[in-house]
Design a protein around this motif. Structure first.
Motif, mmCIF file in Angstrom:
data_model
loop_
_atom_site.group_PDB
_atom_site.id
_atom_site.type_symbol
_atom_site.label_atom_id
_atom_site.label_comp_id
_atom_site.label_asym_id
_atom_site.label_seq_id
_atom_site.Cartn_x
_atom_site.Cartn_y
_atom_site.Cartn_z
ATOM 1 N N PRO B 43 15.004 -36.732 32.258
ATOM 2 C CA PRO B 43 16.140 -37.638 32.015
ATOM 3 C C PRO B 43 17.317 -36.907 31.359
ATOM 4 O O PRO B 43 17.160 -35.826 30.788
ATOM 5 C CB PRO B 43 15.568 -38.689 31.067
ATOM 6 N N ASP B 44 18.467 -37.560 31.414
ATOM 7 C CA ASP B 44 19.703 -37.012 30.847
ATOM 8 C C ASP B 44 19.727 -37.035 29.334
ATOM 9 O O ASP B 44 20.492 -36.303 28.713
ATOM 10 C CB ASP B 44 20.885 -37.879 31.319
ATOM 11 N N CYS B 45 18.976 -37.956 28.752
ATOM 12 C CA CYS B 45 19.010 -38.049 27.293
ATOM 13 C C CYS B 45 17.657 -38.498 26.757
ATOM 14 O O CYS B 45 16.789 -38.940 27.517
ATOM 15 C CB CYS B 45 20.132 -38.976 26.830
ATOM 16 N N ALA B 46 17.510 -38.365 25.463
ATOM 17 C CA ALA B 46 16.241 -38.710 24.809
ATOM 18 C C ALA B 46 15.972 -40.206 24.967
ATOM 19 O O ALA B 46 16.902 -41.003 24.980
ATOM 20 C CB ALA B 46 16.319 -38.338 23.331
ATOM 21 N N PRO B 47 14.699 -40.592 25.048
ATOM 22 C CA PRO B 47 14.384 -42.016 25.179
ATOM 23 C C PRO B 47 14.685 -42.754 23.886
ATOM 24 O O PRO B 47 14.527 -42.194 22.803
ATOM 25 C CB PRO B 47 12.878 -42.013 25.459
ATOM 26 N N GLN B 48 15.103 -44.002 24.002
ATOM 27 C CA GLN B 48 15.312 -44.812 22.798
ATOM 28 C C GLN B 48 13.973 -45.113 22.139
ATOM 29 O O GLN B 48 13.828 -44.986 20.935
ATOM 30 C CB GLN B 48 15.997 -46.143 23.157
ATOM 31 N N ASP B 49 13.003 -45.508 22.953
ATOM 32 C CA ASP B 49 11.709 -45.926 22.411
ATOM 33 C C ASP B 49 10.655 -44.855 22.660
ATOM 34 O O ASP B 49 10.766 -44.068 23.589
ATOM 35 C CB ASP B 49 11.304 -47.259 23.044
ATOM 36 N N PRO B 50 9.644 -44.828 21.807
ATOM 37 C CA PRO B 50 8.612 -43.791 21.920
ATOM 38 C C PRO B 50 7.912 -43.810 23.272
ATOM 39 O O PRO B 50 7.652 -44.873 23.832
ATOM 40 C CB PRO B 50 7.622 -44.155 20.808
ATOM 41 N N GLU B 51 7.603 -42.616 23.775
ATOM 42 C CA GLU B 51 6.745 -42.497 24.949
ATOM 43 C C GLU B 51 5.344 -42.127 24.470
ATOM 44 O O GLU B 51 5.170 -41.628 23.373
ATOM 45 C CB GLU B 51 7.267 -41.400 25.868
ATOM 46 N N SER B 52 4.375 -42.336 25.338
ATOM 47 C CA SER B 52 2.994 -42.029 24.942
ATOM 48 C C SER B 52 2.717 -40.539 25.102
ATOM 49 O O SER B 52 3.418 -39.831 25.826
ATOM 50 C CB SER B 52 2.019 -42.814 25.816
ATOM 51 N N PHE B 53 1.674 -40.079 24.431
ATOM 52 C CA PHE B 53 1.246 -38.692 24.588
ATOM 53 C C PHE B 53 0.892 -38.398 26.044
ATOM 54 O O PHE B 53 1.233 -37.333 26.561
ATOM 55 C CB PHE B 53 0.029 -38.407 23.696
ATOM 56 N N GLU B 54 0.246 -39.352 26.706
ATOM 57 C CA GLU B 54 -0.115 -39.152 28.120
ATOM 58 C C GLU B 54 1.120 -38.845 28.957
ATOM 59 O O GLU B 54 1.093 -37.968 29.818
ATOM 60 C CB GLU B 54 -0.807 -40.392 28.720
ATOM 61 N N ASP B 55 2.200 -39.593 28.722
ATOM 62 C CA ASP B 55 3.440 -39.371 29.479
ATOM 63 C C ASP B 55 3.940 -37.939 29.299
ATOM 64 O O ASP B 55 4.356 -37.286 30.248
ATOM 65 C CB ASP B 55 4.544 -40.324 28.990
ATOM 66 N N VAL B 56 3.917 -37.492 28.056
ATOM 67 C CA VAL B 56 4.407 -36.151 27.764
ATOM 68 C C VAL B 56 3.443 -35.112 28.329
ATOM 69 O O VAL B 56 3.853 -34.139 28.967
ATOM 70 C CB VAL B 56 4.577 -35.958 26.239
ATOM 71 N N PHE B 57 2.165 -35.359 28.132
ATOM 72 C CA PHE B 57 1.134 -34.382 28.511
ATOM 73 C C PHE B 57 1.152 -34.092 30.008
ATOM 74 O O PHE B 57 1.036 -32.944 30.430
ATOM 75 C CB PHE B 57 -0.238 -34.908 28.064
ATOM 76 N N LYS B 58 1.310 -35.160 30.823
ATOM 77 C CA LYS B 58 1.256 -34.910 32.273
ATOM 78 C C LYS B 58 2.467 -34.091 32.740
ATOM 79 O O LYS B 58 2.400 -33.424 33.771
ATOM 80 C CB LYS B 58 1.089 -36.215 33.049
ATOM 81 N N ASP B 59 3.555 -34.141 31.976
ATOM 82 C CA ASP B 59 4.743 -33.366 32.348
ATOM 83 C C ASP B 59 4.577 -31.867 32.097
ATOM 84 O O ASP B 59 5.393 -31.072 32.566
ATOM 85 C CB ASP B 59 5.973 -33.891 31.593
ATOM 86 N N ILE B 60 3.561 -31.491 31.349
ATOM 87 C CA ILE B 60 3.367 -30.050 31.103
ATOM 88 C C ILE B 60 3.090 -29.346 32.436
ATOM 89 O O ILE B 60 3.755 -28.374 32.779
ATOM 90 C CB ILE B 60 2.208 -29.802 30.111
#
Lengths: 421, 421
Positions: B43-60
C-alpha cells in the motif's frame, strides 16, 4: 549448533524474553553492582573448546542480569524512552536470519526498496511536505541511520559538498581549500535546529530560522530525535511547522515509536545532495557502508500497531507526563521548570541545587524508580521522562508518592542539619 | 501484541529462520526482480488500524524474499563474508529483549563491562600486545563499533585531538585554528594501514610503516576489517606483526568470525586518547551515543564455538579458497591475479577487460552463483570470496565447473564474433 538445536534454543530464548518483559516490574530498576563487578565472575580468556548453550544460558541470570539497568521497567523514568515492542523483536529475528548487507540495490534489493517505501509511509504519517518523499519519481526521500548524530554528520557533509560546489561555480578562481576555510556552521548549544531538546524538550522556532536559512543559502537540518514521533498525532503536528524550509529532517522511531534500536529516520529534499556527498566506488562497493535490513522493524511495527495504535501510545505517554505535572503542582514545595509539551517533566524542590542533588541521590539510591538530572539556566533540575511501553497511571502515582516521601525525609534532615550549623 | 502472542509468534519465527537457513541452498542466490519491484506490491501508506501477524508474515515470502540476495547461500561468493551463526542469533534475541542503551556505565553496567572483557578475550585470541588490553587496570582496551569506517573516523578524531594538544603544548603561541591548518593525514588509496584490502586482500608492511610513524609522532591506525579474524590461527598471526607500533587497531568479527552484524572490534593503546577526543556532557548523557548490548553476541559465539571451533571455520574457508585457486591454475585459459592468502581468490580469463566483463555478466545473469569484480592495476578481475558458513568443497567445485562452462560458451561466441568483425 545446527538448525535443529537452534529451533529448540530459539524457542527457549523467546520464552525467556517474554518472561523477562512480562515480569520486568518485579526487578529492581537500577542494579546494585559496583564498577568492575563483572570481570571476576567470568574467565580471563575465551574457552578453547565449545561450551553448551545451557552453560551460557544460566550465566544470563547469574552474571548479566545483576548488572542490567532495566530500561523497559515501568519504574524507569530516566533519559528518554528506548523504544521496544514485540513486533519489532520479531522483525529483528527475521532481519538477523536474512543477515543481508544493504549497501547497494544489488546487495539486497528488498532491503533498499522497503526502506524507501517505509520512510515514505512514516513521512506521510507525520505529514512531511511532499518534497521530502521519494514516491515513484520524487527527488526527495528517506533513509534509515543509526542515530540522530549520524544523521547530523551526514547532513553536515552533504551541506559542505553542496556549498563548496555552489561557491566554486560562482567563484571559479577559488580553490576548494580556500572555500573550505570560509565555511561557517551556525549552531546553538544544542547544535542544529532542534525540536525537543534533551534537557527539557524545548523547541526552536523553525518559522523564524527557516526563511533566513533559505534566503542566505544555508542548509537547514532539523533534529527532532525524541519529539518527532509525536507528530503522528494531529494535535502535535503544529510543532513541526516550518519543516518546509529545511533541507533535511530527522527523528528516531527507536526512541518513541516502538521500533527497537537502531532506527533513526532521516529525510532530504534532494537525494542527489546525499549521493553527491558520498561518492561511492562504482565497481565493487566497499563494505564500509554496511547496514542491516532495518526497515523490516518499521514494516512490522507500523502494520501491527497501525497508525491509531501508535497514536494511542504517544497520547498515553503525554497524558502520564501531565498527570505527573499536576501532582508536582499540587505540592508547594516543588516547582515545574519547563513547559510540559510531550512526555518529559522537568521539576525541582524550591531551594538550592545542593538540596535537589540530595533529593536525586536519595531517589536513585532507593532504586525504586530511576531518574536523571539536567541543568536549566544553572539550576539543577530533575527530569521525569515517561519511558516504558507498559507504564501506567499507577506507576506514575507510585513514583510521585515515593519522591514526595523522600523529599519530606530529606527536608527534615536538611533543616535539622541547617539548624545545627 | 502481548507477551502471550509473542511467545507463539516468536516460536514460529524461530522455525521460519531455521527453515530459511537450512534450505537456503535451494533458493536462487540472486533475485530476479528489477529496480522498483516492491513499491507496487504494498500500500501507499501505513494502515490506520492494526493488521494481524498472519497478514504480515505471509508477505515475507510474497514480497520480501523475491527481492533478497541470499548472503548466506553456499553459492554466494561476492564481496566479503557477512558473518552469521545460530549462537549470534540467540544473543541478538536476548539483546533485543533487554533493549538497554549502553552509552555510560550507569545506563547499563553489564553492557559496558561485558564489552570490555569480551574485547580482552578477543584481543588475547589474536595475540594483541598486552598494551591494547584493558585488564584490571591497563591503559588500553577495546570497544565495539558499528563498522571499520566508524573505527577509522574515531581514530582520526582521536589522533587530531592528541596532535593538536601536543603541538599546542610545544608551541603555546599557536592557536588551535593555526594548528588545524597544518595537520596532515597520510593514506594510500585504501586509506590507512590496511591488512587485507577489499579488492585483493593485500597487506601493508607494518614493520616498515610502524617505526616511521612512531618516530614522527604519527598516529598509526590499522584496519584489518576482513583479515583480522584469521589472526586467531597461529599460522596467520605473522600477518599482524608490527601491530605493536600502532596506536589503534580494528577488525570486524561481523565479517568472518560468525558474529552477526554489527560488531566491529577496535582497540587502542591509550583509552584516554578516545575519552579526550569525545568530551561528554558530564551531567546527563545525550542519547547520541546509543549502543545496544552487542558484546552478548561475542560472548555467545566465543563460548559456543570455542577458539578451536572458530579456528576450524577460518581454516575451512582458507582451504576452500586454495581449492578454487588450484582449479583455476589447472585451466590455462585463466590466471590468478593476486596471491591467495586467506579466503579470497582474484582471477580472470587471459584476455581483455571486455572479455572478463562478459564472463562476469554471464555468471551473474545465470544466477547459480554470485560474484563481484574489482580492478587490479587497470585489469578487470573477478573476485571469488569464500563467504557462507555452510559452504563446502562440493559448492566450490560446482562453482568452478559452472564458471568454466560459461567461459567455454563465451569464448566460442567471442571468437566467432571476432572473426565476423
Amino acid at each position: 549448533m545446527d538448525a535443529a538445536e537452534f529451533r529448540k534454543r530459539g524457542k527457549e530464548m523467546v520464552d525467556y524474553v517474554a518472561d523477562y518483559l512480562e515480569k520486568i516490574d518485579k526487578r529492581q530498576v537500577f542494579p546494585d553492582v559496583e564498577p568492575g563487578y563483572l570481570r571476576p565472575l567470568i574467565p580471563d580468556c575465551a574457552p578453547q573448546d565449545p561450551e553448551s548453550f545451557e552453560d551460557v544460558f544460566k550465566d544470563i541470570e547469574k552474571i548479566i542480569m545483576p548488572g542490567v539497568t532495566h530500561w523497559h521497567s515501568p519504574y524507569f523514568f530516566a533519559y528518554f524512552p528506548a523504544a521496544s515492542s514485540f513486533p519489532a523483536l520479531l522483525a529483528d529475528m527475521l532481519c538477523g536470519g536474512i543477515g543481508c548487507v544493504g549497501f547497494s540495490w544489488a546487495a539486497s534489493p528488498a532491503c533498499t526498496e522497503l526502506e524507501t517505501v517505509m520512510l515514505d509511509w512514516l513521512g506521510k504519517m507525520i505529514n512531511l511536505p511532499e518534497e521530502f518523499l521519494a514516491g515513484k519519481d520524487g527527488q526527495g526521500g528517506g533513509v534509515i541511520q543509526g542515530s540522530a548524530s549520524e544523521a547530523t554528520l551526514i547532513s553536515l557533509l552533504a551541506a559542505r559538498t553542496k556549498t563548496i560546489r555552489r561557491v566554486q561555480s560562482e567563484n571559479p578562481e577559488l580553490t576548494e581549500a580556500e572555500i573550505m576555510g570560509r565555511l561557517v556552521a551556525y549552531a546553538s548549544d544544542q547544535f542544529c535546529a532542534t525540536l525537543g531538546t534533551t534537557p527539557c524538550c524545548s523547541f526552536d522556532r523553525l518559522l523564524e530560522l527557516g526563511p533566513i536559512c533559505n534566503k542566505e543559502n544555508i542548509w537547514m537540518h532539523i533534529d527532532a530525535a525524541y519529539a518527532g514521533s509525536a507528530f503522528i498525532c494531529p494535535e502535535f503536528r503544529h510543532l513541526l511547522n516550518g519543516v518546509e524550509f529545511a533541507d533535511s529532517f530527522n527523528f528516531n522511531p527507536h526512541k518513541w515509536l516502538l521500533v527497537n534500536f537502531d532506527c533513526s529516520a532521516m529525510w532530504v529534499k534532494k537525494r542527489s545532495d546525499l549521493i553527491g556527498a558520498f561518492k561511492l566506488e562504482p565497481l565493487y562497493l566497499q563494505h564500509h557502508h554496511q547496514e542491516r535490513f532495518r526497515s523490516l522493524k518499521l514494516w512490522f511495527v507500523l502494520r501491527m500497531y497501525g497508525v491509531t495504535g501508535l497514536q494511542e501510545h504517544i497520547r498515553k505517554h503525554v497524558r502520564l507526563s501531565h498527570q505527573f505535572e499536576h501532582l508536582v503542582l499540587q505540592d508547594e514545595r516543588f516547582e515545574i521548570c519547563a513547559e510540559v509539551v510531550l512526555g518529559l517533566v522537568c521539576f525541582r524542590l524550591k531551594g538550592s541545587n545542593e538540596l535537589n542533588k540530595a533529593l536525586l541521590k536519595s531517589i536513585n539510591e532507593a532504586k525504586k524508580i530511576h531518574l536523571v538530572p539536567c541543568y536549566l539556566r544553572e539550576k539543577f533540575v530533575l527530569r521525569f521522562a515517561v519511558c516504558s511501553r507498559t507504564v501506567e497511571s499507577t506507576h506514575v502515582k507510585f513514583a510521585w508518592q515515593h519522591i514526595s516521601q523522600l523529599a519530606t525525609d530529606l527536608l527534615q534532615t536538611w533543616e535539622h542539619d541547617d539548624h545545627q550549623q
